[in-house]
Design a protein around this motif. Structure first.
Motif, short mmCIF file in Angstrom:
data_model
loop_
_atom_site.label_atom_id
_atom_site.label_comp_id
_atom_site.label_asym_id
_atom_site.label_seq_id
_atom_site.Cartn_x
_atom_site.Cartn_y
_atom_site.Cartn_z
N PRO A 138 0.81 -1.23 0.00
CA PRO A 138 0.00 0.00 0.00
C PRO A 138 0.84 1.28 0.00
O PRO A 138 0.49 2.26 -0.67
N VAL A 139 1.96 1.28 0.73
CA VAL A 139 2.83 2.47 0.74
C VAL A 139 3.45 2.68 -0.64
O VAL A 139 3.55 3.82 -1.12
N ALA A 140 3.86 1.60 -1.30
CA ALA A 140 4.46 1.72 -2.64
C ALA A 140 3.44 2.27 -3.63
O ALA A 140 3.77 3.14 -4.46
N VAL A 141 2.19 1.79 -3.57
CA VAL A 141 1.16 2.28 -4.49
C VAL A 141 0.82 3.74 -4.17
O VAL A 141 0.65 4.56 -5.09
N ALA A 142 0.74 4.08 -2.88
CA ALA A 142 0.47 5.47 -2.51
C ALA A 142 1.59 6.38 -3.01
O ALA A 142 1.32 7.49 -3.51
N GLY A 143 2.84 5.94 -2.90
CA GLY A 143 3.96 6.72 -3.42
C GLY A 143 3.88 6.90 -4.92
O GLY A 143 4.17 7.99 -5.45
N TYR A 144 3.48 5.85 -5.63
CA TYR A 144 3.32 5.94 -7.08
C TYR A 144 2.25 6.97 -7.43
O TYR A 144 2.45 7.82 -8.32
N LEU A 145 1.10 6.91 -6.73
CA LEU A 145 0.02 7.85 -7.03
C LEU A 145 0.42 9.29 -6.72
O LEU A 145 0.08 10.21 -7.48
N ARG A 146 1.16 9.51 -5.63
CA ARG A 146 1.64 10.85 -5.32
C ARG A 146 2.64 11.33 -6.38
O ARG A 146 2.61 12.49 -6.81
N ALA A 147 3.52 10.44 -6.78
CA ALA A 147 4.52 10.82 -7.79
C ALA A 147 3.85 11.17 -9.11
O ALA A 147 4.29 12.10 -9.81
N CYS A 148 2.78 10.43 -9.47
CA CYS A 148 2.06 10.75 -10.71
C CYS A 148 1.41 12.12 -10.61
O CYS A 148 1.34 12.87 -11.59
N THR A 149 0.92 12.46 -9.42
CA THR A 149 0.26 13.75 -9.24
C THR A 149 1.25 14.89 -9.38
O THR A 149 0.96 15.92 -10.00
N TRP A 150 2.44 14.71 -8.80
CA TRP A 150 3.43 15.80 -8.79
C TRP A 150 4.41 15.75 -9.95
O TRP A 150 5.29 16.61 -10.07
N GLN A 151 4.30 14.79 -10.84
CA GLN A 151 5.25 14.62 -11.94
C GLN A 151 5.37 15.87 -12.82
O GLN A 151 6.49 16.23 -13.22
N PRO A 152 4.30 16.60 -13.12
CA PRO A 152 4.48 17.79 -13.97
C PRO A 152 5.38 18.84 -13.35
O PRO A 152 5.99 19.63 -14.07
N TRP A 153 5.54 18.84 -12.04
CA TRP A 153 6.35 19.89 -11.40
C TRP A 153 7.73 19.40 -10.96
O TRP A 153 8.51 20.15 -10.39
N THR A 154 8.05 18.13 -11.21
CA THR A 154 9.34 17.61 -10.77
C THR A 154 10.47 17.95 -11.73
O THR A 154 11.63 17.90 -11.35
N GLY A 155 10.16 18.19 -12.95
CA GLY A 155 11.19 18.52 -13.91
C GLY A 155 11.70 17.29 -14.64
O GLY A 155 11.46 16.15 -14.24
#
Length: 177
Positions: A138-155
């Motif tokens: 569950p933590v790995a999937v939550a991290g994936y979903l957060r990373a997908c959300t913030w991907q446009p601003w990560t560069g």
């Protein structure tokens, strides 16, 4: 009873049966009541009624039990019974709930989360599987979903969320073996 026996054997078989013996005990109680002064002129009916009640209420012989004097044929073995299949993995309600949730999440097939779920089902309950189901996946999937959300601003230049999830799922799968 075998059909080749004569009527004398059948009568003797009934006389030795549990039904007849219980009925005789009931009749003897009826005679005792008569000698005690109960029943009056109806004592023959009382004796017959108690005999009949005892004989009718006593369970008959069960299949496979023999009455005295009865010839019992040996049981012949039937065809061999195939062995029962080995039991499957025990149901894991937590794993089933997690799998149901993950079916609603848009996960990349390249992460092989379905393969990890199959490996968890095959592994069955245990401390490693419990840790993965309750916390690590569950933590790995939550991290994936957060990373997908913030991907446009990560560069540019950073690892993709799909690759990170796939790497973490690979680590979890290795812990099961």
């Amino acid at each position: 009873m075998a059909t080749s026996e004569g009527p004398g054997r059948r009568v003797l078989g009934y006389l030795e049966s549990a039904r007849n013996l219980v009925g005789c005990a009931g009749g003897a109680i009826g005679l005792g009541l008569h000698f005690a002064g109960l029943g009056g002129a109806w004592w023959p009916a009382v004796v017959a009624g108690l005999y009949a009640a005892g004989a009718l209420l006593t369970p008959g012989p069960t299949a496979g039990s023999a009455q005295p004097g009865e010839v019992v044929e040996p049981v012949r073995p039937g065809p061999p019974v195939p062995p029962a299949p080995p039991p499957g993995p025990l149901p894991n309600p937590e794993l089933d709930a997690l799998a149901a949730y993950l079916r609603t999440v848009p996960l990349p097939p390249s992460a092989k989360v379905d393969d990890l779920l199959d490996a968890l089902r095959a592994a069955g309950p245990g401390p490693a599987a419990e840790r993965i189901v309750r916390h690590r996946l569950p933590v790995a999937v939550a991290g994936y979903l957060r990373a997908c959300t913030w991907q446009p601003w990560t560069g540019p230049g950073g690892p993709g969320p799909e690759a990170e999830l796939g790497r973490e799922v690979g680590v979890l799968a290795a812990e099961l073996t």
